[in-house]
Write a protein that holds these residues in place. Structure first.
Motif, mmCIF file in Angstrom:
data_model
loop_
_atom_site.group_PDB
_atom_site.id
_atom_site.type_symbol
_atom_site.label_atom_id
_atom_site.label_comp_id
_atom_site.label_asym_id
_atom_site.label_seq_id
_atom_site.Cartn_x
_atom_site.Cartn_y
_atom_site.Cartn_z
ATOM 1 N N ASP A 120 1.057 -1.132 0.040
ATOM 2 C CA ASP A 120 0.084 -0.022 0.051
ATOM 3 C C ASP A 120 0.798 1.317 -0.028
ATOM 4 N N ASP A 121 1.920 1.240 0.788
ATOM 5 C CA ASP A 121 2.741 2.462 0.764
ATOM 6 C C ASP A 121 3.507 2.483 -0.263
ATOM 7 N N LEU A 122 3.910 1.518 -1.216
ATOM 8 C CA LEU A 122 4.597 1.760 -2.505
ATOM 9 C C LEU A 122 3.852 1.931 -3.755
ATOM 10 N N PHE A 123 2.509 1.437 -3.651
ATOM 11 C CA PHE A 123 2.021 1.658 -4.895
ATOM 12 C C PHE A 123 0.669 2.584 -4.768
ATOM 13 N N ASP A 124 0.438 3.280 -5.710
ATOM 14 C CA ASP A 124 -0.984 3.885 -5.925
ATOM 15 C C ASP A 124 -2.172 2.768 -6.468
ATOM 16 N N SER A 125 -1.676 1.890 -7.271
ATOM 17 C CA SER A 125 -2.572 0.980 -7.868
ATOM 18 C C SER A 125 -2.780 -0.446 -7.190
ATOM 19 N N ASP A 126 -3.906 -0.851 -6.818
ATOM 20 C CA ASP A 126 -3.800 -2.023 -6.022
ATOM 21 C C ASP A 126 -3.373 -3.127 -6.978
ATOM 22 N N THR A 180 5.538 -6.770 -10.931
ATOM 23 C CA THR A 180 6.411 -6.258 -12.028
ATOM 24 C C THR A 180 7.633 -5.871 -11.335
ATOM 25 N N SER A 181 7.570 -5.173 -10.022
ATOM 26 C CA SER A 181 8.598 -4.892 -9.316
ATOM 27 C C SER A 181 9.411 -6.123 -8.827
ATOM 28 N N LEU A 182 8.524 -7.152 -8.420
ATOM 29 C CA LEU A 182 9.546 -8.659 -7.974
ATOM 30 C C LEU A 182 10.148 -8.913 -9.042
ATOM 31 N N LEU A 183 9.601 -8.952 -10.263
ATOM 32 C CA LEU A 183 10.318 -9.575 -11.341
ATOM 33 C C LEU A 183 11.496 -8.581 -12.233
ATOM 34 N N ALA A 200 0.817 -2.871 -21.409
ATOM 35 C CA ALA A 200 0.375 -3.984 -20.698
ATOM 36 C C ALA A 200 -0.601 -3.082 -19.689
ATOM 37 N N GLY A 201 -0.591 -1.866 -19.304
ATOM 38 C CA GLY A 201 -1.435 -1.273 -18.456
ATOM 39 C C GLY A 201 -2.600 -0.480 -19.081
ATOM 40 N N ASP A 202 -2.680 -0.630 -20.641
ATOM 41 C CA ASP A 202 -3.577 -0.025 -21.364
ATOM 42 C C ASP A 202 -5.042 -0.375 -20.956
ATOM 43 N N GLY A 203 -5.935 0.366 -20.459
ATOM 44 C CA GLY A 203 -7.247 0.098 -20.480
ATOM 45 C C GLY A 203 -7.630 -1.081 -19.365
ATOM 46 N N GLU A 220 3.867 1.524 -12.391
ATOM 47 C CA GLU A 220 4.306 1.945 -11.255
ATOM 48 C C GLU A 220 5.506 1.077 -10.869
ATOM 49 N N GLY A 221 5.705 -0.222 -11.301
ATOM 50 C CA GLY A 221 6.757 -1.039 -10.730
ATOM 51 C C GLY A 221 8.123 -0.430 -10.973
ATOM 52 N N SER A 222 9.167 -1.006 -9.945
ATOM 53 C CA SER A 222 10.455 -0.599 -10.084
ATOM 54 C C SER A 222 11.344 -1.581 -9.507
ATOM 55 N N ARG A 223 12.715 -1.714 -9.769
ATOM 56 C CA ARG A 223 13.437 -2.697 -8.944
ATOM 57 C C ARG A 223 13.545 -2.228 -7.680
ATOM 58 N N VAL A 224 13.764 -1.055 -7.241
ATOM 59 C CA VAL A 224 13.995 -0.568 -5.920
ATOM 60 C C VAL A 224 12.596 -1.309 -5.103
ATOM 61 N N ALA A 225 11.687 -0.880 -5.709
ATOM 62 C CA ALA A 225 10.440 -1.340 -4.884
ATOM 63 C C ALA A 225 10.326 -2.982 -4.604
ATOM 64 N N GLY A 226 10.641 -3.872 -5.917
ATOM 65 C CA GLY A 226 11.006 -5.145 -5.815
ATOM 66 C C GLY A 226 11.768 -5.637 -4.906
ATOM 67 N N GLU A 227 12.944 -4.910 -4.565
ATOM 68 C CA GLU A 227 13.878 -5.212 -3.505
ATOM 69 C C GLU A 227 13.335 -5.067 -2.230
#
Length: 253
Positions: free
Chosen positions: A146-152, A161-164, A180-183, A215-222
């Motif tokens: 919840d803290d890292l992402f605006d989208s559920d 995406t962040s984990l991968l 991938a996120g379109d619509g 919204e995903g990122s490697r930093v968030a994935g770590e």
């Protein structure tokens, strides 16, 4: 330790100190145009790897195909029936229990597996074979997500995406994340007047994705991986400390 790395003779000695079997389970299914089909078993295997340095844990081979028929309209998806999956995981735990390891954890990377895993766990406890709860990585760190992402999100969204990006960046098509996120919806499923009518994933998302993967990122994935790995280790500690007979009782909590 990873059980499959041993010979039968070295396993005999190693299993004497093992209290908990860890069984990574995932799926091979669509994760939109940006993430690999193996996303769920890749993440499950990585979390299981985080406890392989423990002498009191035996990590079993990863189960890569799960309950995924609801993704069947998307190319590359593989699936087995819930009944087949339940029997397979139940008999896998029965096998390791025959070697004296009667506490286990299903390290699960796929939401579609949950019901079958829970049924297996009830059967295993009910007949006295083993105690084997399911650990879903996304349920271990909900506040962090919840803290890292605006989208559920929930499927191929920002968290996965962040984990991968952290675990297998070479398999992520970053140039396809926007597509991938379109619509796509921000939450799973489709409801009409209180009735769920989203039987298959295609019913509510055109790309197979739920949530905004950009919204995903490697930093968030770590961050996610580290925090969830700590939770898994804590669960294993809890199981190690509990005598098996107390776990068999319905008043163990």
């Amino acid at each position: 330790m990873r059980l499959a790395d041993h010979t039968t003779t070295t396993a005999a000695e190693a299993l004497e100190s093992v209290d908990v079997a860890v069984v990574p389970v995932g799926s091979t299914e669509q994760h939109g145009p940006a993430l690999p089909l193996g996303t769920d078993f890749i993440t499950a295997d990585a979390f299981a790897e985080a406890v392989t340095d423990r002498d009191d844990v035996a990590v079993l081979p990863t189960i890569p195909v799960g309950v995924s028929e609801h993704h069947r309209q998307f190319h590359g998806t593989l699936w087995v029936s819930p009944e087949t999956f339940e029997e397979y995981v139940t008999e896998t735990i029965e096998a390791v229990a025959s070697h004296g390891v009667r506490k286990a954890v299903f390290v699960n990377g796929h939401g579609g597996n949950v019901n079958a895993l829970e049924r297996a766990a009830r059967r295993l406890r009910g007949d006295g074979t083993a105690f084997a709860p399911t650990w879903n990585w996304w349920e271990s760190v909900p506040e962090l997500s919840d803290d890292l992402f605006d989208s559920d999100g929930g499927h191929a969204g920002p968290a996965e995406t962040s984990l991968l990006l952290e675990l297998a960046a070479s398999l992520v098509r970053e140039d396809a994340l926007e597509e991938a996120g379109d619509g796509v919806p921000e939450s799973w499923g489709k409801s009409v007047h209180g009735a769920s009518v989203g039987f298959d994933t295609i019913d509510f998302t055109p790309t197979g994705v739920v949530g905004d993967p950009t919204e995903g990122s490697r930093v968030a994935g770590e961050e996610l991986f580290q925090a969830a790995s700590e939770e898994l280790n804590a669960l294993v500690d809890w199981l190690v400390d509990k005598p098996f007979d107390s776990l068999r009782s319905t008043d163990h909590v």
